[in-house]
Design a protein around this motif. Structure first.
Motif, mmCIF file in Angstrom:
data_model
loop_
_atom_site.group_PDB
_atom_site.id
_atom_site.type_symbol
_atom_site.label_atom_id
_atom_site.label_comp_id
_atom_site.label_asym_id
_atom_site.label_seq_id
_atom_site.Cartn_x
_atom_site.Cartn_y
_atom_site.Cartn_z
ATOM 1 N N LEU A 1 -18.896 -42.037 33.994
ATOM 2 C CA LEU A 1 -18.553 -43.277 35.036
ATOM 3 C C LEU A 1 -19.629 -42.709 35.370
ATOM 4 C CD1 LEU A 1 -16.835 -40.722 38.100
ATOM 5 C CD2 LEU A 1 -16.188 -42.408 36.779
ATOM 6 N N THR B 1 -9.171 -39.302 35.435
ATOM 7 C CA THR B 1 -9.278 -39.040 36.835
ATOM 8 C C THR B 1 -9.339 -40.120 38.138
ATOM 9 O OG1 THR B 1 -11.599 -39.999 36.486
ATOM 10 C CG2 THR B 1 -11.169 -38.348 34.770
ATOM 11 N N GLU C 1 -12.114 -40.191 40.726
ATOM 12 C CA GLU C 1 -12.679 -40.843 40.100
ATOM 13 C C GLU C 1 -12.927 -42.523 39.745
ATOM 14 O OE1 GLU C 1 -13.939 -36.463 40.286
ATOM 15 O OE2 GLU C 1 -13.452 -37.839 39.054
ATOM 16 N N GLU D 1 -10.111 -44.778 41.725
ATOM 17 C CA GLU D 1 -11.499 -45.221 43.297
ATOM 18 C C GLU D 1 -12.086 -46.379 42.205
ATOM 19 O OE1 GLU D 1 -14.528 -43.680 46.318
ATOM 20 O OE2 GLU D 1 -13.201 -42.350 45.484
#
Length: 190
Positions: free
Chosen positions: A61, A117, A119, A122
């Motif tokens: 990320l 995922t 995350e 988002e």
């Protein structure tokens, strides 16, 4: 600390780790990037890497965000240098969009590794919203639409861009054809 490592500030160390992670992804793909391989390649202890990223997803990320920041900076610079016409602005936006695939091959590898995922979902929404808003702000002076209507059309153009990128990645279109198609769609929607 591993032998040969140098004491760096936390931010400098993080940048060094992300540089090393990028090198690993370029050479081995995202599957070759783990916290352990990063620590070994960077010449630091594993706890240093864990302290910065926590998990492999955290590392990916951070790398994805870094790639996005670089892409946004390059896109913003290109837009500042563009002639103030809707056609030129649309061409710069289109070129910038597809530059991810050609200028940053790590983008697709990191993105694929993060698929599914929570995350990542988002972050993708956050990035899409930011890119849409950037497009709308640049196009607004050349449009009779309200900002809300223009933002929605920019969302549609980004959906089309994603589909065109799929064609580009499958070899069904050239980069020049992709840029032309997206430019025409943007101009037509303004």
């Amino acid at each position: 600390m591993a032998a040969g490592s140098t004491r760096l500030s936390k931010q400098t160390r993080r940048e060094q780790l992300l540089d090393t992670a990028m090198t690993i992804v370029r050479a081995q793909g995202a599957d070759g990037l783990t916290l352990v391989t990063l620590a070994d390649a960077a010449g630091v202890s594993r706890p240093v890497v864990y302290d910065h990223f926590g998990t492999r997803s955290g590392l990916l990320l951070a790398l994805y965000r870094r790639l996005d920041e670089r892409h946004r900076a390059a896109s913003a610079q290109a837009l500042r240098e563009a002639a103030p016409s809707v056609g030129e602005i649309a061409r710069v936006m289109s070129t910038a969009y597809f530059a991810c695939a050609t200028d940053m091959p790590e983008w697709n590898a990191v993105s694929a590794a993060l698929k599914g995922t929570p995350e990542m979902e988002e972050i993708q929404h956050e990035m899409l919203d930011g890119y849409r808003d950037w497009m709308a702000a640049a196009l607004l002076p050349h449009s009779n639409l309200t900002l809300e209507a223009l933002r929605l059309r920019c969302t549609g153009a980004l959906g089309a861009a994603e589909a065109i990128a799929g064609e580009l990645n499958r070899g069904q279109a050239t980069a020049a054809e992709a840029v032309t198609a997206l430019t025409d769609l943007i101009v037509g929607s303004v």
